[in-house]
Each structure stands twice: as C-alpha cells, then as structure tokens.
Design an enzyme around this catalytic site. Sequence first.
Site, PDB file in Angstrom:
ATOM      1  N   HIS A  72      -7.130   2.908   3.407  1.00  0.00           N
ATOM      2  CA  HIS A  72      -5.812   3.319   2.746  1.00  0.00           C
ATOM      3  C   HIS A  72      -5.216   4.587   3.562  1.00  0.00           C
ATOM      4  O   HIS A  72      -4.028   4.988   3.306  1.00  0.00           O
ATOM      5  CB  HIS A  72      -5.976   3.511   1.407  1.00  0.00           C
ATOM      6  CG  HIS A  72      -6.113   1.913   0.743  1.00  0.00           C
ATOM      7  ND1 HIS A  72      -5.517   1.962  -0.542  1.00  0.00           N
ATOM      8  CD2 HIS A  72      -6.861   0.965   1.040  1.00  0.00           C
ATOM      9  CE1 HIS A  72      -5.614   0.839  -0.976  1.00  0.00           C
ATOM     10  NE2 HIS A  72      -6.515   0.099  -0.023  1.00  0.00           N
ATOM     11  N   HIS A  80     -12.989  -7.835   3.186  1.00  0.00           N
ATOM     12  CA  HIS A  80     -13.144  -8.358   2.014  1.00  0.00           C
ATOM     13  C   HIS A  80     -14.664  -8.899   2.292  1.00  0.00           C
ATOM     14  O   HIS A  80     -15.323  -9.619   1.247  1.00  0.00           O
ATOM     15  CB  HIS A  80     -12.280  -9.347   1.469  1.00  0.00           C
ATOM     16  CG  HIS A  80     -11.009  -8.762   1.245  1.00  0.00           C
ATOM     17  ND1 HIS A  80      -9.900  -9.589   0.596  1.00  0.00           N
ATOM     18  CD2 HIS A  80     -10.441  -7.492   1.030  1.00  0.00           C
ATOM     19  CE1 HIS A  80      -9.196  -8.760   0.333  1.00  0.00           C
ATOM     20  NE2 HIS A  80      -9.292  -7.720   0.819  1.00  0.00           N
TER      21      HIS A  80
END
Length: 760
Positions: free
Chosen positions: A130, A298
Amino acid sequence: MSTPEEGKCPVNHGDSNHGETIHSINEHIQNGTVENATNSAKCPVMSGARTGINNETKNWWPKSLKLEILSQRDSKVNPLDEDFNYKEEFLKLDLEAVKSDLKNLMTDSQSWWPADWGHYGGLMIRLAWHSAGSYRNADGRGGSNTGNQRFAPLNSWPDNVNLDKGRRLLWPIKKKYGNKLSWGDLMILAGNMAYESMGLKTFGFGGGRVDIWSPEIDTYWGSESEWLAPSGVEGSRYSGERDLENPLASVMMGLIYVNPEGVDGNPDPLKTAHDMRVTFKRMAMNDEETAALTIGGHTVGKCHGNGDATILGESPEGANVENQGFGWINPQGKGHSENTVSSGIEGAWTTNPTKFNNEYLDLLLNYDWALTKSPAGAHQWEPTNLPEEKKPFDAFIPNVRRNPIMTDADMALKMDPEYRKISERFLNDFEYMSDTFARAWFKLTHRDLGPKDCYLGADVPAEDLIWQDPIPKNTTVLSDAEIADLKNQLLNSGLTRTELINTAWDSARTYRGSDYRGGANGARIRLAPQKDWKGNEPERLQKVLHVLANIKTQFGKEVSIADLIVLGGTAAVEKAAQDGGFNMEVPFLQGRGDATDEMTDVESFEDLEPIHDGYRNFLKENYSVNPEELLLDRTQLMGLTAPEMTVLIGGMRVLATNYGGTKEGVFTNNPGVLSNDFFVNLTDMNNSWNPNGENHYNIVDRKTGATKFTASKVDLVFGSNSILRAYSEVYAQDDNKEKFARDFIKVWTKVMNSDRYDLK
C-alpha cells in the site's frame, strides 16, 4: 483485489469519516444512503492548485490561484541538517544487518498487536504494497519514494486501516538505524524480507527513497467529498459506461485499487476484472503482471472481519491525542487477534498462509466457490467442496480450522477468460509464476524510484529493465575548446536561436520529479512516441534533428544527440544574454547518452506527453481547469519553485519560444534578446488589459488606444496574483536587470540537468 493482509491490493478497508469500514459503506451504497459528492472540474491531469485547500482564504476568494504546491518541500519543515545527504548515509548502512533484524521481527509477536500465526509477514507485505501501490503512471505521483504513507490522507485512508500498527512495529528498527534508513526504504524492505522469510526468492532491492516531512498536497486523489463514493453519483470519478477519470487509478476515494467485494460493493467477478485491468494498466502493469501480483499477494496472510466494522474508532488523523497516532481502535473483545476488523472480509486464502507456495491457485482453480458473507457482513467467496485438511488453521485459536476465502478480485482470475489462461499456466509452472511475481513485485515497489542511477545498495539487480528507462553510458569527454567549437557550429548551422531553445526545452520539459522519469538525457525526443507529439512541433523538430545529426557525423569526436540538443539551447540562451548586454556563461554538463527504441517502453511514455505547457503558451485542447492552474501542475512536476517559475516564464516569453510562434506574452520590441521586458511591460500602468476572446487579451496603450501586445491568462496571472506580482515587480526593477538574466540562466540550467542522476 486485495493484498496479503487485508484483502486489499485492489482493496478496501477501514474507516470513513464516520469510522466505517469499506464494507459498511458498501451497505450504505446499496441502500442509497451515501450523500452525493460535490462535483468539481475534471481535467486530464491532476490540478494540485485545487487539491486539499479548504481554508478560509479559499472560501472567501475561490478564484484565487493557490501556490502552496510549489513550496511544500520547504527546507524549514525538514528537521535534518542542511548538509544532510541521504545517499551518503545509506551507503554507510549495514544492509545485511537490517535485513536480519527485519526477518527476526517477522516472528517476534507483540502483545499489543499479536501476529497472525505468529508471523507478521502478511501485515508487512500489505504495508509495503500500500506504500507503493498508490503510484499511477499518468502523472507519476503516489508511490513509496517519499514515505508519504506516514501522513494524511494516506495514513487514514479506509484502505490503509491498521497499517499504523505495521509502522509502529517497524519503529524499533527505524530508531536503531536512524538517518541511514528512510521510512520509504524501510517499508519496502520490510515487504521484501517478509516474502523471503516465507520462502520467496525476491528479485532485488534498491534504496534511495528520501522521506518528506509534511503531507503532500500536490496529488489529486479525486473530487469526491465522501470516502468510497460509488460510481454513478454526482462527483464520481467515472463517466460514460465506466470511464475512469485521469490521472486516477483506484476505483474509489480511499482505495488503493479495486473494491474486494465487487464493483461498488456488488459481487460480479467479470465486472471486477474490468476494473482490475484499468487500474493496473494505469500503474503500467499488463495482464500477466496483474494476475501474478494478485496471486503472489494472496498466497500469504489473511483478511480481517471478525466483528462489527461500524463501531471502530476514528482513523489516525482524527483520533484523540491519547491514542498517540493509533487509529481504528476496536472496542470488541481483545480489539485485535481473533477480534481484528480491517477490510470486513474474514479469512485466509490458502492452507498455509505463512508459506509462499502454489496453494492459492490449487484452491481457486480446482474447487468450487460460493458467495457468502463474513461475520462482519462483507461479501466473500468460500469453497463448497474443500477437504478438511486443506482448510487453514485459525490464526489464533489452536486446532480450529476455518474455510479459506476469496475476494471478488480473486474470483476474477478464475472467471475472466484471459486471467484464467494466465492462472492455469502459473498453476502448472510454479517456478515461472514465482519469477513473474518476483519481477512484478520489484516493479511495483520500485517503479517510482526512477532510473537505476537512483538505486542504492548491494541488492540492486544487474539486469536493465525497460520500465527503468535505461540510457547507454556516454564516456566521451569533450574539452572546453571542443565544446566552444560545437557551440559555434550550432549557432551558425542555419537554425534559429528559437529553434534551438525550443528543441532543448521540449526535450527536457518531460522530466517529472514525481517518479524521476523523462528529461533530456537519452534524447528520446528522437523516438516514438515523443517525435510525433503535437506539443513538440514534429516538423520543426525533424528539421532541427536533421541538422544536429549532420553536426554529429562531421564532428571529429563521438558526441551524443542528447548533448547536442542541450548544448544548442545553452548556446542560444548564452547569445541572447550577450545581446541583452550580459556576458554570462550558461553552464553545460556533458555526458548524456542516446537511448534506442529497444530501450523505450512506448506505451508508458505516452503518459509523459505534454498536453499543456504554460512556458510555451501551449494547450493541446481547451480544458475545464484554467491554464494557470495547469502551469502550476507542470511546474511542480518539474521541481521548480514559484520564483523560478516566474523568472522562467519571463525569459521564455522574451526569447519568443511560444508554440507555433504565437505572440501572446511576448511583451518586448526585441524578441530573441534576454531582457526583463516581460516584467517591465506587465507592470507598466500606462497599459490596460482588455479581454478579447477566450484566454486572449489585448495590452492597450491608455493614451492612444493602440494595442501594443497580446496575452494569455498564463501571462496575466503574473500581474494579477498578489504573490506572483511581488516576484514580477522584483524583476521589473531597474536595478535587477542583471539579476533577471542571472536567475533565468540558473533556472534554465536546472531544467536541462534535472534528470542527471548519473552525476548525483
């Protein structure tokens, strides 16, 4: 899509102005209870002049041009010493010791924020992701190269919920290594070490991110006045069928990428696939890189949504002082561990979430998935036929297995035909998937760091990557006599001084300090797509390049076209100063190389096209944002201050450098001579300034009524804006004629050398 720790990377998370997570706001969207955002002017570029300034002055005088974006990096806010050099300090760093400390941190679970399965890897990957993932290729803004995630709005974005804990976990390491290690470098390196501690061989790491010390106000994140405003409402970043506003990449205010629950919180993997494609393309990622990032992101970590998202406390920027910069305080149960709420989605993607392996694709592609809801009520997908032994253990409760989950973005990889093909290839070749992901991760976390000359440390990969805009090294050294000879040849080549100046300017003006791309080095103005850009006046450009190529061929020593382009402008400015009565040398730094087509990522360079340039009074089209605001945007990207912008405009006008040879702003009777006439005539009260069409004004003699000059809004703002007029008056003074010439040459030289990272 989401990232390891929170179902984020195209994700959601967290808190709105009312303490809501993305999921709870999605519910309001579906119930029609989200207030419409205020619509503001749209523009193909960011308009930093209008971004984040809601003070009383702006409310009183809404048309006032705000110059704050040109002074936000003022040295007065920097607590480090004036002579501090981060590159020098970083090179003293024991990088291997830092990496060892970071790997030890991954399994050193703290009671105030315990690690999932005793491993902080997912959190640290999400923190790095992020930090870097706010980058967009259109204007190069966002990204990790300033450590800006420490400040608002990023530190309090809904999508960044609980990353404040990740930064606090890193604080002991930052404290230990101090000025030798910036926050920007530390957050990215932490993500790398998280992956390595879980089994991935990373592609490399480059340091060199220099921290800022106050929030950035130059980045346009969208016009919405509400977090997570849906498409289709007033103020939305979408128009037409689903056309995302430039330069934005994320689908909603406060998200890094796409909504993990689906478009506007409505699950539909094929629609989500469309959003993923657009968003990641705007980060210069192709389908394979997008799939690899989703899969590799993920493969580890989990999402958190085991509780009520609506009762989380305020974000860090709005929290009470006793919270000491912590946000999203959770009053439920322990407030962390099994009670953690971030995205609202709950669960891990894989059987072993602390190991980098191919379980993600095995579970996604080989089993059936059904839409369900998390304990927090968020949409998520869970398997319908998964053997018990393939279910992951709970992150905190011993011997309890839970269903894995997938977000809507994960399901897009299964249902979208192109993503499915890529995913199946990755499933059948884990080594290829791992290498593709490692390279895509390196690109994601280093894209905004600029050319490889900016990279620091022993872990910088030797391979030159096309997205790094490689330029061949030029080792030729020209003597002063040879440079003087070349100057003479250029000035007597049949080219006008204006042609030489404009070509040098057009080559250099592509530089942007946001991600250190563009500039004169490499002479990519010779290549596609730059040679065909309207703003570069292709016919004039080809004429100049043909002459320069002949000089290069006939010169007795190797010289690059890039150096000749800059030297031509340098010689012309120097002669213009002499004609103005100032015998000043314009500095020239040799050593530029010439890039080739094979070294140029044509598609990504299209975003550097100048569709406006106030310095040459150029607008490709008429935009809803005022030309003077567009000038501030370009000025900030070029790393110039308001005084530098002022003197540069004044010099460019009297040198008659306007696009197409127009006369707007050429306030002089001696065009081509470097003088302060622009400022003298701009501030002359014997003149009046009369509108004559859109963005066109006549400068009229008050006594005779005769039109003396014409002007654009960009020209006249230097007399109408109180701050810019103060600068203009300095250069209009009789005792500052020489200062004007000296200051113009200094700024011109700065622009020509902004991209010389090989010398810095």
